[in-house]
Scaffold this active site. Structure first.
Site, PDB file in Angstrom:
ATOM      1  N   SER A  21       0.846  -1.198   0.000  1.00  0.00           N
ATOM      2  CA  SER A  21       0.000   0.000   0.000  1.00  0.00           C
ATOM      3  C   SER A  21       0.869   1.231   0.000  1.00  0.00           C
ATOM      4  O   SER A  21       1.956   1.236   0.572  1.00  0.00           O
ATOM      5  CB  SER A  21      -0.883   0.042   1.245  1.00  0.00           C
ATOM      6  OG  SER A  21      -1.708  -1.081   1.255  1.00  0.00           O
ATOM      7  N   ASP A 139      13.171   9.575  -4.272  1.00  0.00           N
ATOM      8  CA  ASP A 139      12.590   8.872  -3.120  1.00  0.00           C
ATOM      9  C   ASP A 139      13.267   7.524  -2.917  1.00  0.00           C
ATOM     10  O   ASP A 139      12.606   6.518  -2.649  1.00  0.00           O
ATOM     11  CB  ASP A 139      11.075   8.701  -3.314  1.00  0.00           C
ATOM     12  CG  ASP A 139      10.367   8.445  -1.985  1.00  0.00           C
ATOM     13  OD1 ASP A 139      10.958   8.737  -0.925  1.00  0.00           O
ATOM     14  OD2 ASP A 139       9.227   7.941  -2.007  1.00  0.00           O
ATOM     15  N   ASN A 144      11.849   1.067  -1.517  1.00  0.00           N
ATOM     16  CA  ASN A 144      11.735   1.191  -2.972  1.00  0.00           C
ATOM     17  C   ASN A 144      12.829   0.453  -3.729  1.00  0.00           C
ATOM     18  O   ASN A 144      13.016   0.635  -4.917  1.00  0.00           O
ATOM     19  CB  ASN A 144      11.700   2.680  -3.374  1.00  0.00           C
ATOM     20  CG  ASN A 144      10.413   3.339  -2.914  1.00  0.00           C
ATOM     21  OD1 ASN A 144       9.402   2.657  -2.724  1.00  0.00           O
ATOM     22  ND2 ASN A 144      10.428   4.647  -2.720  1.00  0.00           N
ATOM     23  N   ASP A 161       8.534   2.723  -7.488  1.00  0.00           N
ATOM     24  CA  ASP A 161       7.906   3.953  -6.977  1.00  0.00           C
ATOM     25  C   ASP A 161       8.507   5.235  -7.547  1.00  0.00           C
ATOM     26  O   ASP A 161       9.380   5.858  -6.932  1.00  0.00           O
ATOM     27  CB  ASP A 161       7.930   3.987  -5.444  1.00  0.00           C
ATOM     28  CG  ASP A 161       7.046   5.127  -4.915  1.00  0.00           C
ATOM     29  OD1 ASP A 161       6.397   5.804  -5.738  1.00  0.00           O
ATOM     30  OD2 ASP A 161       7.007   5.320  -3.692  1.00  0.00           O
ATOM     31  N   THR A 180      11.618  11.451   2.208  1.00  0.00           N
ATOM     32  CA  THR A 180      11.554  10.771   3.507  1.00  0.00           C
ATOM     33  C   THR A 180      12.735  11.252   4.348  1.00  0.00           C
ATOM     34  O   THR A 180      13.884  11.124   3.908  1.00  0.00           O
ATOM     35  CB  THR A 180      11.614   9.242   3.292  1.00  0.00           C
ATOM     36  OG1 THR A 180      10.566   8.897   2.388  1.00  0.00           O
ATOM     37  CG2 THR A 180      11.432   8.487   4.598  1.00  0.00           C
TER      38      THR A 180
HETATM   39  P1  ATP Z   1       4.393   5.584  -1.234  1.00  0.00           P
HETATM   40  O1  ATP Z   1       3.238   6.323  -0.724  1.00  0.00           O
HETATM   41  O2  ATP Z   1       5.164   4.823  -0.165  1.00  0.00           O
HETATM   42  O3  ATP Z   1       5.294   6.374  -2.113  1.00  0.00           O
HETATM   43  P2  ATP Z   1       3.104   4.592  -3.572  1.00  0.00           P
HETATM   44  O4  ATP Z   1       1.656   4.906  -3.422  1.00  0.00           O
HETATM   45  O5  ATP Z   1       3.863   5.478  -4.495  1.00  0.00           O
HETATM   46  O6  ATP Z   1       3.807   4.456  -2.173  1.00  0.00           O
HETATM   47  P3  ATP Z   1       4.516   2.221  -4.342  1.00  0.00           P
HETATM   48  O7  ATP Z   1       5.637   2.564  -3.428  1.00  0.00           O
HETATM   49  O8  ATP Z   1       4.797   2.238  -5.804  1.00  0.00           O
HETATM   50  O9  ATP Z   1       3.222   3.103  -4.044  1.00  0.00           O
HETATM   51  O10 ATP Z   1       3.943   0.802  -3.929  1.00  0.00           O
HETATM   52  C1  ATP Z   1       3.522   0.522  -2.610  1.00  0.00           C
HETATM   53  C2  ATP Z   1       3.997  -0.866  -2.217  1.00  0.00           C
HETATM   54  O11 ATP Z   1       3.434  -1.839  -3.129  1.00  0.00           O
HETATM   55  C3  ATP Z   1       5.501  -1.072  -2.324  1.00  0.00           C
HETATM   56  O12 ATP Z   1       6.157  -0.704  -1.139  1.00  0.00           O
HETATM   57  C4  ATP Z   1       5.615  -2.561  -2.607  1.00  0.00           C
HETATM   58  O13 ATP Z   1       5.518  -3.302  -1.402  1.00  0.00           O
HETATM   59  C5  ATP Z   1       4.377  -2.858  -3.426  1.00  0.00           C
HETATM   60  N1  ATP Z   1       4.687  -2.807  -4.877  1.00  0.00           N
HETATM   61  C6  ATP Z   1       4.777  -1.699  -5.642  1.00  0.00           C
HETATM   62  N2  ATP Z   1       5.076  -2.012  -6.919  1.00  0.00           N
HETATM   63  C7  ATP Z   1       5.178  -3.345  -6.966  1.00  0.00           C
HETATM   64  C8  ATP Z   1       5.469  -4.285  -8.011  1.00  0.00           C
HETATM   65  N3  ATP Z   1       5.710  -3.887  -9.259  1.00  0.00           N
HETATM   66  N4  ATP Z   1       5.486  -5.601  -7.702  1.00  0.00           N
HETATM   67  C9  ATP Z   1       5.238  -6.007  -6.436  1.00  0.00           C
HETATM   68  N5  ATP Z   1       4.951  -5.183  -5.404  1.00  0.00           N
HETATM   69  C10 ATP Z   1       4.922  -3.867  -5.656  1.00  0.00           C
END
Ligand code: ATP
Length: 360
Positions: A21, A139, A144, A161, A180
Site C-alpha cells: 500500500s 525517493d 523502494n 515507486d 523521507t
Molecule cells: P508511497 O506512498 O510509499 O510512495 P506509492 O503509493 O507510491 O507508495 P509504491 O511505493 O509504488 O506506491 O507501492 C507501494 C507498495 O506496493 C511497495 O512498497 C511494494 O511493497 C508494493 N509494490 C509496488 N510495486 C510493486 C510491483 N511492481 N510488484 C510487487 N509489489 C509492488
C-alpha cells in the site's frame, strides 16, 4: 505519451491479493485473463475536484507514467499498461515478487561486503541509466529497492515507486521539499535547486545503513533528523563499523557531501575501488569485510514495525474520512473539502508533506 485506456481493468485482469500500500492506494497482484501471466496493479486515486487534497493530481500520475516509460532498464520496474476510470488510474506493472532487498539481507546469517556490492552495482546501474536520461528518483529508500524474485540465488534489483521522480528539461531549475526525512539531501531541506545528485546522497545513506545497521542522521524526531542532516553530524563509530573496509567508508564519504556538485555520480560510484578494485590488495581488503548483521537485523525489524504502525494510522484516517463523507452527504463539494481539512491537519511540517509516515 501513454494511452490511458478507458476500459474496465477487471475485464482484462483478475485482481487478486494486496501486495503493498502507498499513500494514494493499493498495489495488488493482477492476472491477465488471456495468458494467465501475473502483474502488479497499482491503483491510484485521482483528485475529483480542484479543492480536494485527496488523491493525486492527474498531472502527477501522467508524469509518473511518462517517466516509467522512459526508464526501461533491467533494474527498474517495467510499465505494461494504464487504465483509467473516473476516480482512479491503474498502472499495470511488472510483478516484482522477491520482496525488499533489506528483508532479503536481514534473513541471512552473514553477508560479505563483496556480496552487498553485487546489489549496489545493480542499484547504481539502474540509477545511472535514469540519470543519463535526466531523470531523478527523489525517493530512494529501502522500501523502494526490491528484488525480482524469491527463487533464484542471485535475484535482480528492481527500483520501484516513481511517484516523486522528475524529468529535468535542459536549463530547468527544480525545487521540491518532498521526501523521507532519513534519506533526503541537505539541498531538499534548504529548498535549493535540485539535481540527480540528491539521489546520490540517498545512496550514501542507504550504504551506510546496509553496512552498519545505523542510520547516519536519525534523530528522536523528524525535525531532529533534518537538523542532523543540515549539520552533517555523522561519523563511523568503531562499535558499529569494526568489520567495514576503509574503502567502503571512503565510498560513503564521497556521497555524504554537502555540496551536491562534489558528490560522486552513479557512473563514478561504479568506478570507485570499493565497487571495482584496482589492485589485489584492495580486492583482498574487501573480501575480509562484512556487514554488521546484528545491528542491521535490529534496524530492519524496527523499520518494518514502523511501517506497519504507519499503515494502521493511514487506515484509521481513511475510516474517519469515510465516516465524514457519510455525515455530509448534502453538499458534495463541501464534503470533499472538509475531509481534506482533516487530512491536512493531521500532517505536520510542510517539508514532510508526502512521505512523513514512511519509516521516518
Ligand atoms: P508511497 O506512498 O510509499 O510512495 P506509492 O503509493 O507510491 O507508495 P509504491 O511505493 O509504488 O506506491 O507501492 C507501494 C507498495 O506496493 C511497495 O512498497 C511494494 O511493497 C508494493 N509494490 C509496488 N510495486 C510493486 C510491483 N511492481 N510488484 C510487487 N509489489 C509492488
Amino acid at each position: 505519451m501513454a494511452v490511458f485506456k478507458p476500459e474496465n481493468v477487471e475485464d482484462f485482469y483478475e485482481i487478486m491479493e494486496v501486495l503493498g500500500s502507498g499513500h494514494f492506494g493499493q498495489v495488488r497482484r493482477a492476472c491477465e485473463r488471456t495468458s494467465g501471466t501475473c502483474w502488479a496493479a497499482k491503483f491510484m486515486k485521482v483528485r475529483k475536484s480542484a479543492c480536494s487534497r485527496l488523491g493525486m493530481d492527474r498531472s502527477s500520475v501522467e508524469r509518473e507514467v511518462e517517466i516509467l516509460q522512459a526508464v526501461q532498464h533491467q533494474n527498474i520496474v517495467t510499465l505494461k499498461d494504464v487504465f483509467e476510470s473516473r476516480a482512479e488510474v491503474v498502472l499495470i506493472l511488472e510483478l516484482v515478487s522477491g520482496g525488499e532487498l533489506f528483508d532479503f539481507i536481514a534473513e541471512k546469517e552473514n553477508l560479505l561486503e563483496t556480496e552487498a556490492i553485487e546489489f549496489m552495482k545493480q542499484i547504481l546501474a539502474g540509477l545511472g541509466f535514469m540519470h543519463s536520461k535526466n531523470i531523478a528518483h527523489f525517493d530512494l529508500k529501502p522500501e523502494n529497492i526490491m528484488l525480482s524474485d524469491k527463487v533464484s540465488s542471485h535475484p535482480n534489483i528492481k527500483l520501484i515507486d516513481f511517484g516523486l521522480a522528475h524529468f529535468f528539461n535542459p536549463g530547468e531549475e527544480y525545487r521540491s521539499t518532498s521526501g523521507t526525512p532519513q534519506y533526503i539531501a541537505p539541498e531538499v531541506i534548504n529548498c535549493e535547486p535540485l539535481s540527480t545528485a540528491a539521489d546520490m546522497w540517498s545512496i550514501g545513506v542507504i550504504t551506510y545503513i546496509l553496512l552498519s545497521g545505523l542510520s547516519p542522521f536519525q534523530g528522536d524526531s523528524n525535525e531532529e533528523t533534518l537538523r542532523n542532516i543540515i549539520a552533517m553530524t555523522y561519523d563511523f563509530d568503531e562499535r558499529y563499523f569494526s568489520t567495514t573496509s576503509s574503502m567502503a567508508k571512503d565510498f560513503i564519504q564521497k556521497l555524504l557531501v554537502k555540496n551536491h556538485n562534489d558528490r560522486m555520480t552513479a557512473e563514478e560510484c561504479l568506478l570507485h575501488p570499493w565497487i571495482k578494485p584496482l589492485t589485489r590488495k584492495q580486492a583482498a581488503n574487501r573480501n575480509r569485510s562484512s556487514i554488521n548483521m546484528k545491528t542491521f537485523k535490529k534496524f530492519n525489524a524496527r523499520r518494518k514495525w514502523k511501517m506497519s504502525f504507519n499503515m494502521v494510522s493511514i487506515c484509521n484516517r481513511l475510516v474517519n474520512l469515510k465516516m465524514c463523507k457519510v455525515s455530509s452527504e448534502a453538499d458534495p463539494l463541501q464534503r470533499q473539502c472538509e475531509s481534506d481539512v482533516e487530512d491536512t491537519e493531521s500532517k505536520p511540517a510542510s517539508l514532510l508533506r508526502r512521505r512523513l509516515s514512511s519509516s521516518s
